[in-house]
Design a protein around this motif. Structure first.
Motif, PDB file in Angstrom:
ATOM      1  N   LEU A 208      51.298 115.954  25.957  1.00 26.80           N
ATOM      2  CA  LEU A 208      51.784 114.607  25.639  1.00 26.80           C
ATOM      3  C   LEU A 208      51.266 113.585  26.643  1.00 26.80           C
ATOM      4  O   LEU A 208      50.869 112.473  26.276  1.00 26.80           O
ATOM      5  N   ILE A 209      51.268 113.974  27.921  1.00 27.94           N
ATOM      6  CA  ILE A 209      50.742 113.068  28.943  1.00 27.94           C
ATOM      7  C   ILE A 209      49.272 112.752  28.668  1.00 27.94           C
ATOM      8  O   ILE A 209      48.841 111.593  28.720  1.00 27.94           O
ATOM      9  N   GLY A 210      48.487 113.790  28.351  1.00 25.09           N
ATOM     10  CA  GLY A 210      47.073 113.579  28.077  1.00 25.09           C
ATOM     11  C   GLY A 210      46.841 112.694  26.873  1.00 25.09           C
ATOM     12  O   GLY A 210      45.963 111.813  26.891  1.00 25.09           O
ATOM     13  N   ALA A 211      47.617 112.905  25.804  1.00 18.32           N
ATOM     14  CA  ALA A 211      47.445 112.088  24.605  1.00 18.32           C
ATOM     15  C   ALA A 211      47.774 110.632  24.878  1.00 18.32           C
ATOM     16  O   ALA A 211      47.034 109.719  24.470  1.00 18.32           O
ATOM     17  N   VAL A 212      48.863 110.380  25.575  1.00 12.23           N
ATOM     18  CA  VAL A 212      49.270 109.002  25.852  1.00 12.23           C
ATOM     19  C   VAL A 212      48.283 108.320  26.793  1.00 12.23           C
ATOM     20  O   VAL A 212      47.929 107.151  26.596  1.00 12.23           O
ATOM     21  N   ILE A 213      47.810 109.042  27.833  1.00 10.83           N
ATOM     22  CA  ILE A 213      46.837 108.462  28.756  1.00 10.83           C
ATOM     23  C   ILE A 213      45.562 108.076  28.008  1.00 10.83           C
ATOM     24  O   ILE A 213      45.007 106.986  28.197  1.00 10.83           O
ATOM     25  N   ALA A 214      45.073 108.970  27.149  1.00  7.53           N
ATOM     26  CA  ALA A 214      43.860 108.679  26.392  1.00  7.53           C
ATOM     27  C   ALA A 214      44.055 107.464  25.484  1.00  7.53           C
ATOM     28  O   ALA A 214      43.149 106.642  25.336  1.00  7.53           O
ATOM     29  N   GLU A 215      45.233 107.340  24.896  1.00  7.79           N
ATOM     30  CA  GLU A 215      45.503 106.185  24.032  1.00  7.79           C
ATOM     31  C   GLU A 215      45.630 104.902  24.839  1.00  7.79           C
ATOM     32  O   GLU A 215      45.247 103.825  24.361  1.00  7.79           O
TER      33      GLU A 215
END
Length: 268
Positions: A208-215
């Motif tokens: 989830l952290i990775g997805a939000v950071i990428a977004e």
């Protein structure tokens, strides 16, 4: 009926009653902590802290209801879930394969181990712009970001789990000329189950952290995009609404992994 059996049944009923009472107290305590936190937040907003900076639970709930009614929430949520699910699956599979390869390749694996550690030390936030340059702002760059967040957590759990296996079990398998696949099936994977479940639990949060950071770095949809857009408009309620959805997703998947852990480790 023998006294021992009567005593055993009585102890079983006692443990059952204790287990139910413990679960009731556990969930009641969790609800109480969450409720008190929200009440304190609601009371503090506008009294102790300017609501412009922290909004309030009632405003956040109203915004979430509006997002659900208008349908604006679902494209962002589904986009983030797609990135989360694909990246978590790829990262988990890659971490298992990498851990098995390095753990069972002997000296050759030790050659590669420090380089894996070097890659792990790279901040993925700094890699996000590079992934966008390579793969664009579409799904591929987000999935790559999520996979790189997850793969190392899974790798280290698998690697340490294999190192913790009793060497006598592996020697016995070799003495009986068990194939590598049979050794994995009957010795390695049963021993790795607790380690893999721990890695999966960590991976949920990291994904989830990775997805939000990428977004946040670059996207046109997703919960991270919604939070960034709300922040640019100084819409603090929107920011907290996005964070609330992310928190709910994390808690849901953590609960599912916890249930899976209890099922697979029920022998304990």
């Amino acid at each position: 009926m023998p006294p021992g059996r009567r005593q055993g049944r009585g102890q079983g009923r006692g443990r059952g009653r204790y287990g139910r009472r413990h679960r009731v107290l556990l969930y009641a305590g969790r609800v109480a902590v969450g409720g008190l936190t929200l009440l304190l937040w609601q009371f503090a907003s506008g009294r102790w802290v300017d609501p412009f900076f922290v909004s309030s639970p009632s405003d956040v709930a109203a915004r979430l209801a509006a997002l659900v009614r208008s349908g604006e929430l679902w494209p962002h949520l589904l986009t983030t879930l797609a990135e989360f699910g694909a990246g978590l699956g790829i990262g988990t599979a890659g971490g298992i394969a990498l851990g098995l390869a390095i753990a069972f390749s002997g000296l050759v694996g030790q050659w590669f181990h420090p380089y894996v550690m070097a890659l792990y030390s790279l901040p993925r936030v700094a890699l996000a712009p590079l992934f966008i340059v390579w793969f664009g702002i579409g799904l591929t760059s987000k999935v790559t970001m999520v996979a790189t967040m997850v793969i190392f957590a899974v790798f280290y759990n698998v690697y340490e789990g294999i190192r913790s296996i009793d060497p006598d079990l592996l020697d016995m398998a070799r003495a009986h000329r068990a194939s590598f696949l049979r050794t994995l099936r009957w010795i390695v994977f049963p021993a790795l189950t607790p380690w893999l479940l721990t890695a999966l639990r960590l991976g949920v949060g990291l994904a989830l952290i990775g997805a939000v950071i990428a977004e946040l770095v670059g996207s046109s949809a997703g919960l991270g995009y919604y939070i960034k857009n709300s922040s640019n408009l100084l819409d603090i309620t929107g920011v907290f609404a996005g964070l609330a959805v992310i928190t709910a997703v994390a808690m849901t998947f953590d609960t599912l992994v916890g249930a899976l852990s209890r099922y697979l480790l029920r022998y304990r």
